[in-house]
Design an enzyme around this catalytic site. Structure first.
Site, PDB file in Angstrom:
ATOM      1  N   SER A   1      17.930 -39.663   6.310  1.00  0.00           N
ATOM      2  CA  SER A   1      17.613 -39.526   7.729  1.00  0.00           C
ATOM      3  C   SER A   1      18.088 -40.742   8.509  1.00  0.00           C
ATOM      4  CB  SER A   1      16.112 -39.362   7.941  1.00  0.00           C
ATOM      5  OG  SER A   1      15.840 -39.299   9.324  1.00  0.00           O
TER       6      SER A   1
ATOM      7  N   LYS B   1      12.381 -34.435   3.056  1.00  0.00           N
ATOM      8  CA  LYS B   1      13.271 -34.574   4.225  1.00  0.00           C
ATOM      9  C   LYS B   1      13.063 -33.403   5.198  1.00  0.00           C
ATOM     10  CE  LYS B   1      16.652 -35.771   6.984  1.00  0.00           C
ATOM     11  NZ  LYS B   1      17.644 -34.820   7.251  1.00  0.00           N
TER      12      LYS B   1
ATOM     13  N   HIS C   1       9.914 -34.034   7.018  1.00  0.00           N
ATOM     14  CA  HIS C   1      10.220 -35.105   7.974  1.00  0.00           C
ATOM     15  C   HIS C   1      10.828 -34.502   9.248  1.00  0.00           C
ATOM     16  CE1 HIS C   1      13.320 -37.534   9.904  1.00  0.00           C
ATOM     17  NE2 HIS C   1      12.567 -38.596   9.670  1.00  0.00           N
TER      18      HIS C   1
ATOM     19  N   GLU D   1       9.451 -34.318  13.049  1.00  0.00           N
ATOM     20  CA  GLU D   1      10.312 -34.763  14.159  1.00  0.00           C
ATOM     21  C   GLU D   1      10.297 -33.717  15.295  1.00  0.00           C
ATOM     22  OE1 GLU D   1      14.266 -36.062  12.754  1.00  0.00           O
ATOM     23  OE2 GLU D   1      15.084 -34.854  14.381  1.00  0.00           O
ATOM     24  N   TYR D   2      10.350 -32.440  14.929  1.00  0.00           N
ATOM     25  CA  TYR D   2      10.272 -31.372  15.938  1.00  0.00           C
ATOM     26  C   TYR D   2       8.960 -31.509  16.718  1.00  0.00           C
ATOM     27  CZ  TYR D   2      14.006 -28.034  14.534  1.00  0.00           C
ATOM     28  OH  TYR D   2      15.198 -27.388  14.294  1.00  0.00           O
TER      29      TYR D   2
HETATM   30  N1  LIG Z   1      20.973 -36.988   7.693  1.00  0.00           N
HETATM   31  C1  LIG Z   1      21.479 -36.868   8.893  1.00  0.00           C
HETATM   32  O1  LIG Z   1      21.027 -37.452   9.869  1.00  0.00           O
HETATM   33  C2  LIG Z   1      22.632 -36.002   9.009  1.00  0.00           C
HETATM   34  C3  LIG Z   1      23.340 -35.992  10.195  1.00  0.00           C
HETATM   35  C4  LIG Z   1      24.409 -35.233  10.217  1.00  0.00           C
HETATM   36  C5  LIG Z   1      24.745 -34.492   9.090  1.00  0.00           C
HETATM   37  N2  LIG Z   1      24.024 -34.505   7.966  1.00  0.00           N
HETATM   38  C6  LIG Z   1      24.384 -33.742   6.773  1.00  0.00           C
HETATM   39  O2  LIG Z   1      25.345 -34.501   6.048  1.00  0.00           O
HETATM   40  C7  LIG Z   1      26.355 -33.647   5.545  1.00  0.00           C
HETATM   41  C8  LIG Z   1      27.695 -34.125   6.085  1.00  0.00           C
HETATM   42  O3  LIG Z   1      27.641 -34.096   7.507  1.00  0.00           O
HETATM   43  P1  LIG Z   1      28.888 -34.487   8.421  1.00  0.00           P
HETATM   44  O4  LIG Z   1      28.459 -34.263   9.839  1.00  0.00           O
HETATM   45  O5  LIG Z   1      29.380 -35.820   8.028  1.00  0.00           O
HETATM   46  O6  LIG Z   1      30.001 -33.455   7.980  1.00  0.00           O
HETATM   47  P2  LIG Z   1      30.129 -31.867   8.219  1.00  0.00           P
HETATM   48  O7  LIG Z   1      30.774 -31.620   9.527  1.00  0.00           O
HETATM   49  O8  LIG Z   1      28.814 -31.209   7.965  1.00  0.00           O
HETATM   50  O9  LIG Z   1      31.127 -31.461   7.055  1.00  0.00           O
HETATM   51  C9  LIG Z   1      32.469 -31.892   7.075  1.00  0.00           C
HETATM   52  C10 LIG Z   1      32.858 -32.383   5.714  1.00  0.00           C
HETATM   53  O10 LIG Z   1      32.690 -31.333   4.742  1.00  0.00           O
HETATM   54  C11 LIG Z   1      33.941 -31.151   4.081  1.00  0.00           C
HETATM   55  N3  LIG Z   1      34.060 -29.757   3.646  1.00  0.00           N
HETATM   56  C12 LIG Z   1      33.769 -28.651   4.349  1.00  0.00           C
HETATM   57  N4  LIG Z   1      33.995 -27.552   3.612  1.00  0.00           N
HETATM   58  C13 LIG Z   1      34.442 -27.981   2.410  1.00  0.00           C
HETATM   59  C14 LIG Z   1      34.835 -27.330   1.216  1.00  0.00           C
HETATM   60  N5  LIG Z   1      34.786 -25.996   1.111  1.00  0.00           N
HETATM   61  N6  LIG Z   1      35.252 -28.094   0.182  1.00  0.00           N
HETATM   62  C15 LIG Z   1      35.280 -29.429   0.291  1.00  0.00           C
HETATM   63  N7  LIG Z   1      34.907 -30.111   1.379  1.00  0.00           N
HETATM   64  C16 LIG Z   1      34.486 -29.392   2.437  1.00  0.00           C
HETATM   65  C17 LIG Z   1      34.954 -31.533   5.106  1.00  0.00           C
HETATM   66  O11 LIG Z   1      36.189 -31.766   4.493  1.00  0.00           O
HETATM   67  P3  LIG Z   1      37.562 -31.646   5.357  1.00  0.00           P
HETATM   68  O12 LIG Z   1      37.711 -32.945   6.051  1.00  0.00           O
HETATM   69  O13 LIG Z   1      38.594 -31.421   4.313  1.00  0.00           O
HETATM   70  O14 LIG Z   1      37.408 -30.484   6.286  1.00  0.00           O
HETATM   71  C18 LIG Z   1      34.308 -32.773   5.683  1.00  0.00           C
HETATM   72  O15 LIG Z   1      34.444 -33.876   4.823  1.00  0.00           O
HETATM   73  C19 LIG Z   1      25.957 -32.241   5.972  1.00  0.00           C
HETATM   74  O16 LIG Z   1      25.251 -31.622   4.933  1.00  0.00           O
HETATM   75  C20 LIG Z   1      25.044 -32.456   7.137  1.00  0.00           C
HETATM   76  O17 LIG Z   1      24.100 -31.429   7.308  1.00  0.00           O
HETATM   77  C21 LIG Z   1      22.981 -35.276   7.919  1.00  0.00           C
END
Ligand SMILES: NC(=O)c1ccc[n+]([C@@H]2O[C@H](COP(=O)([O-])OP(=O)(O)OC[C@H]3O[C@@H](n4cnc5c(N)ncnc54)[C@H](OP(=O)(O)O)[C@@H]3O)[C@@H](O)[C@H]2O)c1
Length: 480
Positions: free
Chosen positions: A132, A186, A189, A193-194
């Site tokens: 988070s 998470k 969490h 937050e909501y």
């Molecule tokens: N904890 C938090 O606060 C928070 C915030 C945001 C996101 N997240 C989570 O963190 C994760 C990453 O988030 P993000 O925003 O950085 O990225 P994202 O937009 O959710 O995903 C993009 C990434 O996934 C890869 N990808 C998509 N489809 C794929 C496939 N079939 N095979 C291999 N790679 C693939 C993309 O590769 P390419 O570059 O090749 O397309 C890129 O590296 C997600 O699960 C998201 O929900 C968490």
């Protein structure tokens, strides 16, 4: 030439979250293997930030895996759902006994349980990890909630604890429990937050309606509140957002934003899971539904046309008393939301045999994450003092605040109802509080009705056993 296995940890998936997490690891002295499906992202990470630490970049998954020291630890940071499974399928044949796959994406805990079981069958550890704090947190220190085996935490713990946010010298990371425990915590969490955001939004709406105050004036009130018991990241940024002016129109920013919120999944997951476990997380549910309602623009327009003047005019006589009432009502409602969230975690822990330490969970939310707040220390104290605390509401510090806030809470909810200002989270929290403390609940009548139409039987207050009344006959009672 074969890759040298020099990296202590790897990150595959280098969109904003993975890229920032990899940079955080490298800045903290770890040698980080990096990989992304499309190599442009890997190249741009190295070009823009390669000097921040030691990165080992690979363009193929095989080279990436080969660049990792054993037991290998691979963080998967890709789009949640199908893409996570696709990456795991690609990784598994390349890994060996004892290697660790860490999913730091926003997975549903049930998917994490499924993946953990499957990878265990291959001799691999699968660690669903809640992260988070958004992109800034990933870079500067998130709150980290790893699930998975205790054995995998022996390798991951020292790494994650180093890159996590630190509060009073304590890292905002600890092993939550086996398989899906980290993603479950998470999820809750995010549910909290909501609720927290909905309560803040209602407090703002109340102040605006009751005082006819401007957003900038209300920003000042939140700024003041942030110096006291309500001190938290969300209260701080509320002051920021309310104080912001739209450059294009010169109007308060909050007045030019469309009043329709999204609910993208984790709130819904939290409520669904609470329904399965039978835990009344009414604050989180109201917050989730409030977002859904806000999005139903056509229904809202129709109702507005049908009932333009359904509320009374609101005249607040004493500004300071009213502001203090709203503050107390907000604190009491917020305590209810957290009490419900922690009940939910306890129920999940029992159901899935996770043995989650509730006080410890509060500790790792003190920094890095969106709900970071001063009063999480009090939650930790409460559960550390009494592990089997029936509800957070009765722990002394919380009981004092809630007890002292009750008259204000009732005034605010009643005044809002008269004026027609919607307070779904404030009022449902108060109803929850009153239901919990009631000597008798009308559930007795519900049991009577169920026995009447469906012979569902009931228990009596004065005797053991199950009973049924012969409603269609002579109305005598029989033991069921
Ligand atoms: N904890 C938090 O606060 C928070 C915030 C945001 C996101 N997240 C989570 O963190 C994760 C990453 O988030 P993000 O925003 O950085 O990225 P994202 O937009 O959710 O995903 C993009 C990434 O996934 C890869 N990808 C998509 N489809 C794929 C496939 N079939 N095979 C291999 N790679 C693939 C993309 O590769 P390419 O570059 O090749 O397309 C890129 O590296 C997600 O699960 C998201 O929900 C968490």
């Amino acid at each position: 030439m074969a890759q040298q296995a020099t990296a202590q940890i790897g990150v595959t998936g280098l969109a904003v979250m993975g890229r920032n997490l990899a940079r955080n690891l490298a800045r903290n002295g770890f040698t980080v293997a990096v990989h992304n499906r499309s190599p442009e992202r890997t190249r741009s990470l190295l070009a823009e930030h390669g000097d921040e630490g030691t990165f080992v970049s690979s363009e193929s998954m095989a080279d990436f895996v080969a660049s990792l020291e054993r037991p290998r630890a691979v963080i998967v940071m890709v789009k949640a759902g199908g893409p996570t499974d696709a990456v795991i399928d690609e990784l598994v044949p390349l890994l060996e006994d004892g290697d660790i796959v860490v999913d730091c994406g926003n997975a549903h805990f049930a998917d994490t349980r499924r993946r953990e079981e499957a990878l265990r069958g291959h001799g691999l550890h699968f660690v669903g990890t809640g992260v988070s704090g958004g992109e800034e947190g990933a870079l500067h220190g998130p709150s980290i909630m790893p699930g998975g085996s205790a054995e995998s935490y022996r390798k991951l713990g020292p790494i994650f604890e180093r890159i996590a946010a630190q509060v009073d010298g304590v890292p905002c990371c600890r092993h939550i429990g086996p398989d899906g425990a980290g993603h479950f915590v998470k999820m809750v969490h995010n549910g909290i937050e909501y609720a927290d955001m909905q309560l803040i939004a209602e407090a703002y709406d109340l102040l605006r309606a009751g005082l006819s105050a401007s957003p900038a004036e209300i920003a000042e009130i939140f700024r003041e509140w942030n110096g006291g018991e309500l001190e938290s990241f969300l209260i701080e940024i509320t002051a920021d957002v309310l104080g912001h002016t739209d450059a294009a129109t010169g109007r308060p920013f909050v007045d030019v934003v469309l009043d329709q919120a999204e609910q993208k999944g984790t709130g819904r997951w939290t409520v669904q899971s609470a329904l399965d476990l039978g835990i009344p997380i009414t604050g989180i549910a109201e917050a989730t539904f409030a977002r859904s309602l806000s999005g139903h623009a056509d229904q809202r327009a129709a109702a507005r046309r049908a009932f333009p003047d359904a509320g009374e005019k609101w005249q607040v006589d004493d500004r300071d008393t009213f502001v203090e009432d709203v503050r107390r009502a907000l604190l009491a409602s917020k305590i209810v939301a957290y009490a419900q969230g922690f009940d939910h975690i306890r129920a999940g822990s029992l159901e899935y045999d996770w043995d989650i330490d509730l006080g410890g969970t509060a500790t790792i939310w003190r920094g890095g994450c969106i709900i970071r707040a001063r009063f999480l220390d009090r939650i930790r104290e409460a559960y550390d003092t009494e592990r089997e605390l029936p509800t957070l509401l009765v722990a002394p510090w919380f009981a004092d605040r809630v007890g002292a806030g009750v008259p204000a809470w009732r005034r605010v909810v009643a005044d809002a109802a008269r004026a027609g200002v919607p307070t779904p989270a404030f009022s449902s929290s108060l109803a929850y509080f009153d239901a919990l403390r009631a000597e008798r609940l009308p559930a007795a009548l519900i049991q009577g009705l169920r026995d009447n139409f469906g012979a569902h039987t009931y228990h009596r207050v004065d005797r053991e056993g199950s009973f049924h009344t012969l409603w269609a006959g002579d109305r005598s009672e029989v033991e069921a």
